[in-house]
Design a protein around this motif. Structure first.
Motif, PDB file in Angstrom:
ATOM      1  N   MET A   1       4.832  10.981   2.816  1.00  0.00           N
ATOM      2  CA  MET A   1       4.765  12.469   4.434  1.00  0.00           C
ATOM      3  C   MET A   1       3.649  11.078   5.291  1.00  0.00           C
ATOM      4  O   MET A   1       3.022  10.661   5.232  1.00  0.00           O
ATOM      5  CB  MET A   1       3.560  13.332   3.722  1.00  0.00           C
ATOM      6  N   TYR A   2       4.033  11.288   6.624  1.00  0.00           N
ATOM      7  CA  TYR A   2       3.760  10.992   7.718  1.00  0.00           C
ATOM      8  C   TYR A   2       3.065  12.839   8.030  1.00  0.00           C
ATOM      9  O   TYR A   2       2.315  13.514   7.980  1.00  0.00           O
ATOM     10  CB  TYR A   2       4.353  10.737   9.110  1.00  0.00           C
ATOM     11  N   ILE A   3       1.005  11.478   8.516  1.00  0.00           N
ATOM     12  CA  ILE A   3      -0.015  12.014   8.805  1.00  0.00           C
ATOM     13  C   ILE A   3      -0.373  12.344  10.445  1.00  0.00           C
ATOM     14  O   ILE A   3       0.180  11.665  11.085  1.00  0.00           O
ATOM     15  CB  ILE A   3      -0.784  11.782   8.587  1.00  0.00           C
ATOM     16  N   GLY A  31       4.914   0.358  14.566  1.00  0.00           N
ATOM     17  CA  GLY A  31       3.563  -0.164  14.153  1.00  0.00           C
ATOM     18  C   GLY A  31       3.020  -0.111  12.681  1.00  0.00           C
ATOM     19  O   GLY A  31       1.859  -0.835  11.997  1.00  0.00           O
ATOM     20  N   GLN A  32       4.195   0.301  12.254  1.00  0.00           N
ATOM     21  CA  GLN A  32       4.043   0.359  10.384  1.00  0.00           C
ATOM     22  C   GLN A  32       4.285  -0.936   9.826  1.00  0.00           C
ATOM     23  O   GLN A  32       5.321  -1.331  10.237  1.00  0.00           O
ATOM     24  CB  GLN A  32       4.751   1.938   9.873  1.00  0.00           C
ATOM     25  N   THR A  33       4.062  -1.111   8.608  1.00  0.00           N
ATOM     26  CA  THR A  33       4.659  -1.340   7.478  1.00  0.00           C
ATOM     27  C   THR A  33       6.130  -1.662   7.198  1.00  0.00           C
ATOM     28  O   THR A  33       5.794  -0.689   6.827  1.00  0.00           O
ATOM     29  CB  THR A  33       3.309  -2.594   6.862  1.00  0.00           C
ATOM     30  N   ALA A  36       4.124   0.723   4.233  1.00  0.00           N
ATOM     31  CA  ALA A  36       4.387   2.523   4.596  1.00  0.00           C
ATOM     32  C   ALA A  36       5.635   3.265   5.041  1.00  0.00           C
ATOM     33  O   ALA A  36       5.866   4.212   4.875  1.00  0.00           O
ATOM     34  CB  ALA A  36       3.001   2.370   6.020  1.00  0.00           C
ATOM     35  N   MET A  39       6.926   4.289   2.243  1.00  0.00           N
ATOM     36  CA  MET A  39       6.080   5.261   1.359  1.00  0.00           C
ATOM     37  C   MET A  39       6.610   6.761   2.281  1.00  0.00           C
ATOM     38  O   MET A  39       6.074   7.721   1.196  1.00  0.00           O
ATOM     39  CB  MET A  39       4.669   5.199   1.415  1.00  0.00           C
ATOM     40  N   MET A  40       6.517   6.679   3.777  1.00  0.00           N
ATOM     41  CA  MET A  40       6.508   7.905   4.460  1.00  0.00           C
ATOM     42  C   MET A  40       8.208   8.413   3.910  1.00  0.00           C
ATOM     43  O   MET A  40       8.232   9.621   3.802  1.00  0.00           O
ATOM     44  CB  MET A  40       6.371   7.605   6.025  1.00  0.00           C
ATOM     45  N   ASN A  42       9.413   8.625   0.942  1.00  0.00           N
ATOM     46  CA  ASN A  42       8.902   8.933  -0.814  1.00  0.00           C
ATOM     47  C   ASN A  42       9.565   8.055  -1.241  1.00  0.00           C
ATOM     48  O   ASN A  42      10.121   8.170  -2.256  1.00  0.00           O
ATOM     49  CB  ASN A  42       9.156  10.373  -0.843  1.00  0.00           C
ATOM     50  N   ARG A  44       8.217   5.112  -3.536  1.00  0.00           N
ATOM     51  CA  ARG A  44       7.485   4.080  -3.856  1.00  0.00           C
ATOM     52  C   ARG A  44       7.734   3.426  -4.692  1.00  0.00           C
ATOM     53  O   ARG A  44       6.660   2.952  -4.649  1.00  0.00           O
ATOM     54  CB  ARG A  44       6.438   5.390  -4.382  1.00  0.00           C
ATOM     55  N   LYS A  45       8.355   3.441  -5.874  1.00  0.00           N
ATOM     56  CA  LYS A  45       8.931   2.195  -5.798  1.00  0.00           C
ATOM     57  C   LYS A  45       9.762   1.289  -5.787  1.00  0.00           C
ATOM     58  O   LYS A  45      11.137   1.553  -5.206  1.00  0.00           O
ATOM     59  CB  LYS A  45      10.273   2.623  -7.368  1.00  0.00           C
ATOM     60  N   LEU A  58       4.052  -0.469  -3.743  1.00  0.00           N
ATOM     61  CA  LEU A  58       2.459  -0.814  -3.247  1.00  0.00           C
ATOM     62  C   LEU A  58       1.436  -0.888  -4.239  1.00  0.00           C
ATOM     63  O   LEU A  58       0.462   0.243  -4.672  1.00  0.00           O
ATOM     64  CB  LEU A  58       2.088   0.003  -2.340  1.00  0.00           C
TER      65      LEU A  58
END
Lengths: 107, 368
Positions: A1-3, A31-33, A36, A39-40, A42, A44-45, A58
């Motif tokens: 999720m983005y902040i 600018g994100q890797t 990221a 993960m933004m 969702n 994660r694997k 990560l």
């Protein structure tokens, strides 16, 4: 999720870019890797370890632990934590040992 | 490529060392493996009070800006996304990026590679969703991405406590901060967390983490009492150890100093190593505070300048004794044990080489 609203830092620009993960179109922020950006969304694997076939994602985020490898535009074993996402990038999970690199790297 | 000074690593130590050498007109190259300068300052949103006198109290990310702004008008070449990968037979340093490998002929090398986070081993520690506290901090502050919703933090120290508060401020539910042992020194950290309504559990370890494809559950063991928690994030904060590979490649000798983070390169009071062209500074010379990182960089740069004949003995002596006083004050503020271990480490190497310590250093020794 983005902040969207960070407790301390000013908001980043809203520049969104598009990329593909395993063929699915997704959005990321400029600018994100790659890690990221995934993960933004969702994810994660990022892949499976070569010997024990366990899930990996990560871990150190600093290019040292090599837990976050992905395939980027056909190039295998790219560190997603230290590579910036780019418009149109095709990301694939890291599912095993690489084939010998083809194309321009042949011979 | 030729240079007077080559700096390996563009974090706070490398940047500050480069400011010292380049402001004297000395040709300086920084190589940095990341896509940007700043090292771990890039995601430090907390304030730092205990800094050398030329820096005001400021957030880590602002300090990064300050350093880069001071560096930018100076004769420095920054090679981003470049790594040191070896040394040629003639002593030149092998540098590579994604497409080419080339040598750099440097008169002096300052190694400022910083530190890596230690992990904690428990069944399930490699599951996605288990990461270092530093990684979680990168995600929230640099990448603006929430690493999870419900987190358990393993390891209590000032860094993990700071990041825990930052994660909570971003809206992450912290189920607890656990550690095996908590010393009396950590009382302030515990109070600081409990003030923020964060549960701290001592004598507690992770028994196992489980989940299908990513972490979903963790079993903790508090003095024999087991508890299952539903979490999607485990952050490991087990401290730092120096990054040493470039120093190994450069044939530097190492010694063990527990209070400096384990194995560290042997060095003189100049921060010169057993390789006469190589200096070390920052966390690579022993884990310290940000003030210590910045001051050791100045000491190493000063002595490299002296060895290059840019500074005369008297200039170097006056600056050096000022910097050592400053280092003592920085490190005493956080943990005097670091400074004592550093001085002992230096004394041992001078004795081993039968090289007398400079007269100015005797006052420091007596102070320990």
């Amino acid at each position: 999720m983005y902040i969207d609203h960070h407790p301390i830092l000013e908001n980043h620009g809203n520049d969104q870019i598009s990329f593909f993960y395993d063929g699915t179109p997704l959005k990321a922020r400029q600018g994100q890797t790659i890690a990221a950006a995934l993960m933004m969304n969702n994810i994660r694997k990022f892949g499976i370890s070569r010997k024990l076939r366990q899930s990996r994602g990560l871990f150190c985020a600093n290019g040292r632990c090599c837990s976050c490898f992905v395939t980027v535009n056909g190039l295998e074993h790219v560190l997603s934590c230290t590579t910036l996402i780019e418009e149109g990038m095709e990301i694939k999970p890291n599912t095993g040992d690489p084939d010998v690199r083809g194309g321009i790297h042949e011979n | 490529m030729k240079t007077d000074v080559l700096i390996i690593g563009g974090g706070p130590a490398g940047l500050n060392a480069a400011i010292e050498t380049a402001s004297r007109g000395i040709k300086t190259i920084i190589i940095e493996e990341s896509y940007a300068l700043g090292g771990q300052l890039k995601q430090q949103t907390q304030f730092f009070n205990n800094l050398p006198k030329q820096f005001d109290r400021q957030r880590g990310i602002h300090l990064m800006r300050t350093l880069i702004d001071r560096l930018s008008p100076l004769p420095v070449t920054c090679l981003l996304k470049h790594k040191m990968i070896g040394v040629y037979k003639d002593g030149r340093i092998g540098i590579a990026n994604d497409t080419e490998t080339f040598p750099i002929d440097a008169k002096k090398v300052i190694v400022t590679t910083g530190a890596a986070e230690e992990t904690d081993l428990f069944p399930g520690w490699t599951l996605p969703g288990v990461m270092t506290v530093g990684a979680a901090q990168i995600l929230i502050n640099r990448e603006r991405v929430l690493p999870g919703k419900n987190a358990l933090i393993v390891g209590l120290n000032s860094f993990s406590a700071e990041v825990t508060k930052q994660l909570k401020a971003c809206g992450i539910n912290i189920l607890g901060v656990i550690d095996k042992n908590v010393s009396v020194n950590d009382k302030k950290l515990v109070d600081g967390l409990e003030d923020k309504k964060i549960r701290v559990m001592v004598n507690t370890v992770i028994e196992r983490a489980t989940g299908a494809g990513e972490v979903e559950k963790v079993t903790i063991n508090n003095d024999g009492k087991k508890e299952d928690l539903d979490i999607d994030l485990i952050c490991i904060g087990k401290g730092l150890s120096p990054i040493l590979e470039p120093l190994e490649i450069l044939d530097c000798e190492f010694g063990f100093q527990a209070k400096l983070g384990g194995l560290v390169p042997k060095y003189y009071s100049t921060l010169g190593t057993s390789n006469p062209s190589v200096y070390v500074a920052g966390n690579a010379a022993g884990i310290t505070c940000l003030g210590g990182i910045l001051v050791t960089a100045e000491i190493a740069a000063l002595n490299a300048l002296k060895a290059l004949g840019v500074l005369n003995d008297n200039e170097a002596k006056i600056s050096s004794s000022f910097l050592w006083d400053e280092l003592r004050s920085m490190e005493s503020e956080e943990s005097i044990e670091t400074f004592i271990a550093r001085v002992a480490h230096i004394k041992e190497f001078h004795e081993e080489c039968e090289l007398p310590l400079p007269a100015s250093f005797h006052a420091i020794l007596e102070g320990c």
